[in-house]
Enzyme design. Structure first.
Site, PDB file in Angstrom:
ATOM      1  CG  MET A 193     -52.086 -15.420  -5.147  1.00  0.00           C
ATOM      2  SD  MET A 193     -52.936 -13.877  -5.284  1.00  0.00           S
ATOM      3  CE  MET A 193     -53.918 -14.780  -6.667  1.00  0.00           C
ATOM      4  NE  ARG A 207       5.494  -0.984  27.436  1.00  0.00           N
ATOM      5  CZ  ARG A 207       6.585  -1.267  26.451  1.00  0.00           C
ATOM      6  NH1 ARG A 207       7.714  -1.674  27.329  1.00  0.00           N
ATOM      7  NH2 ARG A 207       6.341  -1.332  25.422  1.00  0.00           N
ATOM      8  CE  LYS A 221       4.416  -4.360  25.088  1.00  0.00           C
ATOM      9  NZ  LYS A 221       3.190  -4.910  25.417  1.00  0.00           N
ATOM     10  CG  HIS A 247      -5.528  -2.325  25.340  1.00  0.00           C
ATOM     11  ND1 HIS A 247      -5.708  -0.653  25.466  1.00  0.00           N
ATOM     12  CD2 HIS A 247      -4.765  -2.388  24.023  1.00  0.00           C
ATOM     13  CE1 HIS A 247      -5.525  -0.067  24.276  1.00  0.00           C
ATOM     14  NE2 HIS A 247      -4.608  -1.201  23.563  1.00  0.00           N
ATOM     15  CD  GLU A 259       3.628  -5.225  29.493  1.00  0.00           C
ATOM     16  OE1 GLU A 259       3.148  -6.301  29.625  1.00  0.00           O
ATOM     17  OE2 GLU A 259       2.881  -4.257  28.786  1.00  0.00           O
ATOM     18  CG  HIS A 269      -6.582  -7.360  24.143  1.00  0.00           C
ATOM     19  ND1 HIS A 269      -5.564  -7.045  24.893  1.00  0.00           N
ATOM     20  CD2 HIS A 269      -6.273  -6.835  22.974  1.00  0.00           C
ATOM     21  CE1 HIS A 269      -4.559  -6.677  24.258  1.00  0.00           C
ATOM     22  NE2 HIS A 269      -4.889  -6.225  22.772  1.00  0.00           N
ATOM     23  CE  LYS A 313       3.702   1.811  24.064  1.00  0.00           C
ATOM     24  NZ  LYS A 313       3.375   0.931  23.186  1.00  0.00           N
ATOM     25  CG  ASP A 341       0.043   1.363  21.117  1.00  0.00           C
ATOM     26  OD1 ASP A 341       1.060   1.095  21.877  1.00  0.00           O
ATOM     27  OD2 ASP A 341      -0.838   0.717  21.175  1.00  0.00           O
ATOM     28  CB  SER A 397      -1.658   8.126   1.824  1.00  0.00           C
ATOM     29  OG  SER A 397      -0.707   7.612   2.599  1.00  0.00           O
ATOM     30  NE  ARG A 406      24.729 -15.684  18.758  1.00  0.00           N
ATOM     31  CZ  ARG A 406      25.511 -16.142  17.878  1.00  0.00           C
ATOM     32  NH1 ARG A 406      26.444 -15.356  17.353  1.00  0.00           N
ATOM     33  NH2 ARG A 406      25.943 -17.485  17.852  1.00  0.00           N
ATOM     34  CG  HIS A 420      -5.996  -2.999  18.657  1.00  0.00           C
ATOM     35  ND1 HIS A 420      -6.093  -3.865  19.818  1.00  0.00           N
ATOM     36  CD2 HIS A 420      -5.261  -1.961  19.270  1.00  0.00           C
ATOM     37  CE1 HIS A 420      -5.425  -3.335  20.658  1.00  0.00           C
ATOM     38  NE2 HIS A 420      -4.847  -2.236  20.632  1.00  0.00           N
ATOM     39  N   GLY A 431     -56.320 -19.703  -1.627  1.00  0.00           N
ATOM     40  CA  GLY A 431     -56.284 -20.730  -2.165  1.00  0.00           C
ATOM     41  C   GLY A 431     -55.051 -21.783  -2.220  1.00  0.00           C
ATOM     42  CG  LEU A 463      -3.169 -13.315   6.800  1.00  0.00           C
ATOM     43  CD1 LEU A 463      -3.884 -13.709   5.651  1.00  0.00           C
ATOM     44  CD2 LEU A 463      -3.117 -14.742   7.945  1.00  0.00           C
ATOM     45  N   GLY A 484       2.009  -0.785  12.351  1.00  0.00           N
ATOM     46  CA  GLY A 484       2.497  -1.842  13.350  1.00  0.00           C
ATOM     47  C   GLY A 484       2.792  -3.079  12.808  1.00  0.00           C
ATOM     48  CD  GLU A 498      -4.030   1.952  21.340  1.00  0.00           C
ATOM     49  OE1 GLU A 498      -3.895   2.167  22.654  1.00  0.00           O
ATOM     50  OE2 GLU A 498      -4.316   0.717  20.575  1.00  0.00           O
ATOM     51  CG  ASN A 516      -3.311  -3.535  28.624  1.00  0.00           C
ATOM     52  OD1 ASN A 516      -3.468  -3.510  27.616  1.00  0.00           O
ATOM     53  ND2 ASN A 516      -2.538  -4.561  29.365  1.00  0.00           N
ATOM     54  CG  ASN A 537      -2.016  -0.946   1.155  1.00  0.00           C
ATOM     55  OD1 ASN A 537      -2.454  -1.275   0.135  1.00  0.00           O
ATOM     56  ND2 ASN A 537      -2.706  -1.478   2.372  1.00  0.00           N
ATOM     57  CG  ASP A 555       4.602  -5.204  16.169  1.00  0.00           C
ATOM     58  OD1 ASP A 555       4.852  -4.255  16.549  1.00  0.00           O
ATOM     59  OD2 ASP A 555       3.430  -5.950  16.807  1.00  0.00           O
TER      60      ASP A 555
END
Ligand SMILES: NC(=O)c1ccc[n+]([C@@H]2O[C@H](COP(=O)([O-])OP(=O)(O)OC[C@H]3O[C@@H](n4cnc5c(N)ncnc54)[C@H](O)[C@@H]3O)[C@@H](O)[C@H]2O)c1
Ligand SMILES: [Zn+2]
Length: 1577
Positions: free
Chosen positions: A867, A277, A159, A284, A273, A288, A263, A153, A189, A137, A300, A869, A91, A122, A201, A281, A49, A126
């Site tokens: 009708m 933090r 994370k 959420h 966390e 969720h 944040k 967010d 856009s 590594r 979400h 009949g 996906l 995201g 958020e 939530n 996109n 992610d």
């Protein structure tokens, strides 16, 4: 273009200023990255996109800048830039994509010396973050978030994660980006819905952290949207530098900056966390829970938005947060286009009518690792901008349930821990009428006033917003929103920039119409027309008398759409003129108040004359006058409804308390009255002008309460209780409120066991001792009426064990915190309840919940039209019996209500009047709660004539009701009606009546049943056998549409019948192939009607009697008549390998809607059509399942391609079953298909096949509903299609269908028919199995075969082993236990705890099934079987016979045997199960059996005494099967009884066996033919 060095803002995180925000940052980003994160390789990853919009800019810039920098630094080697574009969507966050990226990098010899740039939402962030975290590594990476959500967010905090089939974000790492660049230009856009998604958020963050940020969001909606949506910059690179930045851009940056800062701060203080933090939530936990049920239909942020409101309501309920705050949150979120409840239309449109059951939501929350036991962690607010604790608080499940449950369980106050509170004092919500008046007067007034107890509702909100946009006054909130400070403008007004929108707020719209005419003439260059508008409902509410009065006073008002209705445009023409004004006040007192309120500001003093008869609602006019006087304006009342208003300006007092709503106040007072406690309501007393303020004095006092009233408060103490009859009269207007309240009260009270009835203008109720009140199990239905809900919560305060109040939200209209107050201030105990269906109870959209457009209500009454009949009465009554409903005929109802026969009515008043009255009768009937459920309502044939009636019917459909159109062949109906002289004839030719009405019937119905009769008998009658068949069809149809028996194929993975199949019919006209249909459908689990292949015969068309749709309906009816299996309704288009036009979307979806109306179990919907069209079928799917199909005829979406993935996603969204079809050119195509199939194995049921000969293997391997052909069909529906037998044979050769041996165990068995029976079946279906004889005298000889042979598949057991075989079995089914004999052994694999499978031998008895399968179809109505049955003989077969009668629902079973003692023994055996009566002799028996089963040997030559056959023509079954027609059967036959032969039962029980063993429908027809052929030999 000259280089612009953009102005950026920076935010520090984890000790470095690495978050950078601005506009037009491309070059800035590249320079910064190249200099501060030096590397040899830069990997820029984005999605499809974004790539076309932004990628080339970045690569071009990278080249330029990296060359420049290398030259400057004298570096020989420029760094390499690799780019990769991924498919968009969740996906992509998969292991597979991660693998692919890694392999690609490794194959390009990319080393550790690398930096990743994640440019996207995201998903990209992610994924790439996680790739960077593990590549070599761990290498550095940079976030370039492009969605709002990613900016505020996901990009912040480090994370990173990918998804697995087991859940989202389960694999990942904490890996901090080196930089986070937020170039706000990306947002231009971004689709609007995605922007809103991120706003959730942003709002959340402000809500927990900073009230002033929240205020910015509340007030800056338009500006924020403007900044994003206005992509028309006037300056190039607008916003890059501060000088060019628009105000809106600055605000947008400000808002994002604030959110990102919070944040960053939280992350900095709590990177991994801990507690802090967890605050992020907010919204959420519940969000969720919802998201898990509705994703991906909802985003979400949308779920979080609903979660925010629910969690805020939770805080409110727990006493930490004010309703004002909840209201602010709700309004703020919705102003950004976000949903705030699951019930709103926007949400329903997205998720269909899926019901999110609270248990399911809670289940998801339970899995969350942060939660434990029956407590959850939820962030509680104490105010906007503040949380209760600096971490999530612990809340009990019961409290969460209370806010989530759509229903409320109210326990009696007597059962609460401390008993009822003896003394309660509370202030009830402000009056809506007074709030609106106070707002307007204060705004127009002079000086500052502090208003308290203002009602916070949509109405007042619209009024406030309108006054603001008119610049009438300045407003601010104090005390956390409890006090509104109005700095009055003294009458100043300006034309608002936008139209003034008032939703459905009646008061606001009427008041503001006059206010707009007060605007002074405008200067040049100012907007010159003020527009007032509302929602669709508001646009139907009249304002004509008001507009007329104002216009004749000189105002310039124009209706923009419809004369006399909103929207109106007002052109200021020098203010409100005044003088004498005449106004018709018989419709609404609001017109009067509207003019009164503005009158003081008129140029000349106003004399208002009310004309046109009765003035309505005088008390409201008095209220207006009284309030105006409180603000210093006096009004003189003259004779003849004339008012003279003093000129002047309102004087604002320092403080104004809005009087409580008197109607609301009645409820707590009533609670005191019925519980014998004391309640004081402040801010409503004797001074009040509201009608209901006299409730305590006029109603409760006469009922024995002690009432004390001051000017501003009311106290009630309840008396001891009595049991009198109460009559309330003079309240006829209550019939036309939100619902017919009188009828509703009677209906609901009756559920408590209270005797109540309707009076012409009121209600009568018989008192009853409290302990005898019974709360209705399913709860009180509230008709979405707040008054009903509150009234019954009053009653609930004393009803033992608690009362469920449905649709609890309806109270919010006037008392948003009613339930909280009932609990905390009045002391009732309250629990949340959800009566809706739970996950899995009924399958749906996502295989989760039920989906009907309106909450599925199987008990809802069904209206029958059609009708004359066609059989509306006969079939209607049958329908009522089938469903256990009552039957009502609208005509008869009409005659009863009007007290005149229809015939006389028409003679006296004529047809036209009759139609009008008929429509009224129908409307009343359908709005009377008594008839809402459990009725079949049959209408007269002409009901559809007037448009009004059709509207009533259509409304009924829309509200989730069912309107069923019954049709029959009109030729047949005509010949029937012509015969029947008893019925009054039409005044005109029947055919022209039909031609006129057919379209009307069809537009008014949402279901249609075609009563198909093959032929008529003498006299135009339908033959009895056709009637019976029609009734059975109807029964199946009704059970289907009411969801009671949906007949769907069991396609659970691993079911023994795999593969399940449907056979695709390819004939042009089923009529011509009727005799082959049974054979063609052999062994198939379903049958596909390929509508596009059907061709209406020319002559049929020419006659013009039957439309194309009617032809299809009839084809379906023929199919239904012949085969009982479910139908797949398919209209295949040309582009999808069929013949239907590719350009006729409308025609396609009309047909599909018909498939739904006809109750087809499956509707094939191609995913190539527009979403709107697909959503329409989806919304109407009822019990039909959607087979979402995609045929890749042009080989454009290969297996595993992204293009196919998009199709899959659409199919996944709408389908219950997904069907993807490719074309194979070689075996490789099948191999990629199988890999794909495996990948989707955890998804929805999938049909995946390849067309063409090369694709045949895929048809063999597909296990769910494989489309098949049959040799007897004219041609195959698709190239490469196989028959079921071919598929099974091939599966055997591939090792997927192992060979099994089946035995008949017993002796003597040499002449048994069983081998013929089963082997014929195996052969017909292409099953490799073998059935043989295992003759033995001792059952032990069979042990080896049963227990040791791995090829053993099952056995039939006969004499003498039916009992002693049990010792080898692991389990004997209930029926076999009761019958005391096993005749069938089969194998089931049961799962052990460790997951291993264990082979179990199970015993069953199919003898009784054999009897049932033959006898039941011969019954007139299996749902109401005969009362009595008779069994002859008392051997083993007699046991099966008794059990069969019992299973068919026959209550009284007689047993006769020559030796009575043996019969007695048998009776004993059935003792506790059913009522068996032993007959001593047949001669003297006074019995009337409808079913007789004989088990005595044929040789006995038994015949029955004639009286046993009685008057009724019953069904007799003789289990003896040599000869075929025994003496007994012949005798019964002569008496007119239906006969079942022993051999038929034998075949049927064998078929039942076959089906148990193979899990497939047996080719019954073929088996029967073969067995009988052998038998005759
Ligand atoms: N790591 C975290 O702390 C964290 C926090 C919240 C959410 N997440 C994750 O974030 C993901 C959701 O992120 P998202 O909402 O950004 O979804 P997304 O990345 O799927 O983007 C949404 C859609 O918008 C398109 N898009 C993105 N930017 C665009 C632009 N500027 N113009 C036009 N189209 C654009 C994308 O192609 C996509 O179709 C989820 O996977 C979620 O788990 C992570
Ligand atoms: Zn979130």
């Amino acid at each position: 273009m000259a280089r612009v060095d953009p102005d950026v803002s920076k935010v520090s995180i984890l000790g470095s200023e690495s978050i950078i925000l601005g506009f037009h940052l491309t070059e800035y980003i590249i320079r910064d990255v190249l200099t501060s994160i030096p590397a040899s390789n830069y990997i820029l990853i984005t999605d499809t996109n974004l790539a076309p919009l932004y990628l080339s800019n970045y690569t071009e810039c990278f080249k330029r800048v990296s060359r420049e920098l290398s030259e400057k630094n004298g570096n020989a080697k420029e760094p390499r830039l690799f780019t990769r574009v991924l498919p968009p969507g969740e996906l992509t966050k998969s292991r597979k994509t991660k693998d692919e990226i890694e392999d690609w990098l490794l194959s390009n010899s990319v080393t550790r010396d690398t930096c990743f740039l994640a440019m996207g939402g995201g998903v990209i962030g992610d994924l790439i973050g996680f790739v960077a975290a593990t590549f070599m590594r761990g290498v550095p990476f940079v976030q370039i978030p492009t969605t709002l959500l990613a900016m505020v967010d996901s990009s912040i905090g480090g994370k990173t994660a990918i998804d697995t089939p087991a859940g989202k974000n389960l694999i990942g790492a904490f890996w901090q980006p080196k930089r986070i660049f937020m170039d706000l230009i990306f947002l231009q856009s971004l689709p609007e819905r995605e922007f809103a998604n991120g706003m959730a958020e942003v709002v959340k963050t402000a809500a927990i952290w900073n009230e002033s940020d929240f205020v910015k969001l509340e007030t800056g909606v338009d500006a924020v949207r403007e900044a994003v949506l206005n992509s028309n910059p006037t300056v190039s690179l607008q916003g890059a530098k501060l000088e060019t930045r628009t105000e809106e851009q600055a605000l947008l940056l400000d808002v994002i900056l604030a959110s990102a800062r919070v944040k960053a701060e939280v992350v900095t203080n709590d990177e991994r966390e801990g507690g802090l933090r967890g605050l992020l939530n907010f919204g959420h936990s519940i969000g969720h829970g919802i998201e898990a049920l509705v994703s991906p239909l909802m985003l979400h942020g949308e779920c979080v938005s609903i979660g925010i409101i629910k969690e805020a309501e939770l805080s409110r309920n727990l006493g930490h947060l004010s309703q004002v705050a909840v209201g602010r949150l709700a309004r703020c979120l919705s102003s950004y286009g976000l949903p705030i409840t699951l019930d709103e239309k926007k949400v329903k449109d997205r998720i269909g009518n899926m019901h999110c059951n609270v248990d399911d939501i809670m289940q998801v929350m339970k899995v969350d690792k942060k939660n434990q036991g029956d407590k959850k962690r939820i962030v509680l607010l104490s105010a906007i901008g503040n949380t209760l604790e600096k971490r999530a608080s612990i809340v009990s499940d019961a409290d969460i349930y209370k806010v989530l449950g759509p229903e409320q369980l109210v326990l009696p106050v007597t059962e609460s821990a401390h008993g009822p509170l003896k003394e309660v004092t509370l202030t009830t919500p402000g009056s809506k009428s007074i709030s609106n008046r106070a707002l307007l007067i204060a705004a127009l007034g002079q000086g500052t006033v502090r208003i308290t107890n203002l009602l916070h509702s949509d109405d007042t909100q619209y009024m406030l917003a309108a006054l603001q946009s008119l610049n009438a006054a300045d407003f601010e909130w104090e005390d956390n929103g409890d006090t509104l400070v109005v700095h009055g403008g003294g009458g100043r007004l300006a034309v608002p920039e936008k139209e003034v929108y008032v939703g459905n707020a009646g008061t606001a719209s009427r008041f503001l119409t006059s206010v707009l005419t007060m605007i002074p003439k405008v200067e040049k260059n100012q907007p010159s027309v003020a527009i007032l508008t509302g929602n669709a409902r508001m646009k139907q509410r009249p304002i004509e008398p008001l507009v007329k009065a104002l216009t004749s006073n000189g105002a310039q008002i124009k209706s923009i759409e419809k004369e006399g209705f909103l929207p109106v445009a007002v052109t200021p023409s020098g203010g409100f003129k005044g003088g004498r004004i005449e106004l018709a006040a018989s419709i609404s007192s609001q017109y009067v108040s509207s003019i009164l309120l503005c009158a003081p500001y008129a140029v000349e003093p106003v004399e208002l004359v009310l004309v046109g008869g009765q003035v309505i609602s005088q008390p409201y006019i008095d209220m207006t006058i009284a309030m105006m006087e409180e603000f210093g304006i006096t009004i003189e009342r003259l004779e003849n409804n004339t008012y003279k208003i003093q000129q002047g300006v309102y004087k604002n007092p320092d403080h104004y308390i809005v009087e409580s709503d008197a109607s609301s106040a009645t409820y707590p007072l009533a609670i005191a009255a019925i519980t014998g406690t004391t309640c004081t309501v402040t801010s409503i007393g004797s001074k009040s002008l509201q009608g209901d303020a006299t409730f305590a004095v006029n109603v409760l006092r006469p009922m024995g309460c002690v009432v004390r009233q001051t000017e501003t408060s009311t106290t009630v103490t309840g008396p001891q209780l009595g049991e009198n009859i109460t009559r309330i009269t003079g309240i006829a207007n209550q019939r036309v409120k939100e619902c017919n309240r009188i009828a509703a009260m009677v209906h609901e009270l009756t559920k408590f066991g209270v005797v109540a009835s309707e009076l012409p203008d009121g209600i009568q109720i018989h008192g009853k001792p409290i302990k005898e009140l019974k709360a209705p199990k399913e709860g009180v239905h509230c008709y979405d009426d707040h008054r009903i809900a509150m009234s019954f919560s009053v009653l609930a305060c004393i009803v033992p064990h608690g009362t469920i109040i449905q649709e609890k939200k309806c109270v919010e209209k006037t008392w948003p915190t009613w339930w909280d107050d009932l609990e905390h201030k009045i002391g009732a105990r309250i629990n949340g309840v959800d009566l809706g269906k739970k996950k899995g109870q009924v399958s749906n959209v996502l295989g989760r919940v039920n989906n009907n457009l309106n909450k599925m209500d199987n008990q809802k009454s069904i209206v029958i039209i059609g009708m004359r009949g066609v059989g509306k009465t006969t079939l209607g009554q049958h329908a009522a019996e089938t469903l256990g409903f009552q039957f009502v005929d609208v005509d008869q109802h009409f005659e009863k209500v009007q007290d005149i026969t229809i015939f006389d009515f028409i003679n006296t008043w004529g047809w036209e009047k009759f139609r009008v009255k008929e429509a009224e009768t129908l409307r009343e009937l359908l709005s009377n709660p008594q008839y809402h459920r459990n009725y079949i309502i049959s209408c007269g044939g002409g009901i559809v004539e007037p448009e009004k009636s059709r509207a009533v019917l259509k409304d009924y459909c829309r509200q989730g009701g069912k309107v069923l159109h019954l049709v029959r062949d009109m030729d047949q109906v005509a010949s029937y009606l012509n015969r029947d002289k008893t019925r009054p004839m039409y005044g005109e030719d029947m055919m022209s009546v039909w031609k006129r009405r057919r379209g009307w019937y069809r537009e008014a119905c949402n279901f249609e049943f075609v009563a198909h009769a093959d032929s008529l008998v003498e006299g135009g009658w339908v033959s009895p056998s056709d009637w019976m068949a029609i009734k059975k069809d109807l029964q199946r149809f009704l059970l289907f549409i009411t969801g009671r028996q949906t007949n769907h194929v069991d396609i659970k993975p691993g079911c023994i019948g795999a593969p399940t199949t449907f056979v695709a019919l390819t004939m042009k006209d089923l009529n011509a192939h009727q005799d082959r249909l049974v054979e063609i459908c052999e062994g198939a689990n379903a049958v596909e009607l390929r509508v596009d292949l059907l061709k209406q015969p020319e002559e049929d068309k020419q006659k013009g009697l039957k439309s194309y749709t009617e032809f299809i309906g009839e084809q379906l009816a023929i199919l239904r008549r012949i085969v009982p299996i479910p139908v797949v309704f398919t209209v295949r288009s040309k582009g999808q390998a069929g013949t239907f036009s590719d350009d006729d979307e409308k025609g396609m979806f009309e047909l599909l809607r018909w498939g739904q109306r006809w109750g087809c179990e499956y509707i094939d919907v191609e995913m190539c059509w527009s979403n709107t069209a697909i959503e329409d079928v989806f919304a109407n799917k009822g019990e039909s399942k959607i087979l979402a199909s995609w045929h890749d005829v042009r080989r454009q979406t290969p297996w595993g391609s992204t293009a196919l993935e998009a199709r899959y996603e659409t199919a996944d969204k709408y389908g219950d079953i997904i069907k993807l079809v490719g074309i194979a050119q070689s075996m490789d195509d099948n191999i990629s298909l199988e890999a794909y199939r495996k990948e989707k194995s955890n998804g929805k049921p999938l049909i995946a096949i390849n067309m063409g000969a090369a694709g045949q293997l895929s048809r063999v391997l597909n296990e769910t509903l494989t489309p098949t052909s049959h040799p007897a069909l004219p041609h195959k529906a698709a190239p490469g299609q196989l028959s079921l037998a071919e598929i099974n044979t091939t599966r055997h050769l591939l090792g997927l269908l192992p060979f099994r041996k089946f035995w008949l165990i017993g002796t003597p068995i040499q002449h048994s028919m069983s081998p013929t029976l089963h082997n014929t079946g195996f052969k017909a279906l292409g099953l490799p199995h073998y059935y043989g004889l295992l003759e033995c005298h001792m059952v032990d000889y069979a042990e080896e075969a049963l227990q040791k042979d791995p090829e053993f598949g099952g056995a039939s057991v006969t004499i003498p082993h039916k009992v002693n075989i049990m010792k080898y079995l692991d389990h004997v089914n209930e029926s076999a236990k009761i019958i005391g004999a096993v005749n069938t052994v089969f194998i089931r694999y049961e799962e052990n705890e460790d997951g291993s499978l264990e082979r179990k031998l199970i015993g069953e008895n199919t003898d009784y099934l054999g009897i049932m399968r033959r006898v039941q179809p011969l019954m007139q109505d299996p749902a109401s079987p005969p009362e009595e049955g008779l069994v002859l003989g008392s051997g083993g077969t007699a046991r099966a016979a008794i059990y069969a009668l019992y299973s068919m629902g026959i209550k009284k079973i007689y047993l006769w045997n020559r030796t009575t003692s043996k019969a007695q023994e048998l009776k004993q055996a059935f003792g506790s199960i059913c009522d068996v009566t032993v007959l001593e002799s047949l001669e003297n028996a006074k019995i009337d059996p409808g079913v007789i089963i004989s088990t005595v040997p044929a040789e006995s030559g038994l015949e029955l005494p004639a009286h046993i056959y009685g008057g009724i023509k019953g069904i007799i079954c003789d289990m003896a099967y040599k000869p075929r027609r025994t003496k007994l059967l012949l005798q019964a036959f002569r008496k007119g009884w239906s006969c079942v032969e022993g051999i038929e039962v034998l075949i049927s029980q064998g078929i039942a066996q076959f089906e148990i063993w193979t899990g497939k429908p047996a080719p019954a027809h073929r088996i029967e033919e073969e067995v009988l052929r052998k038998y005759e030999l």
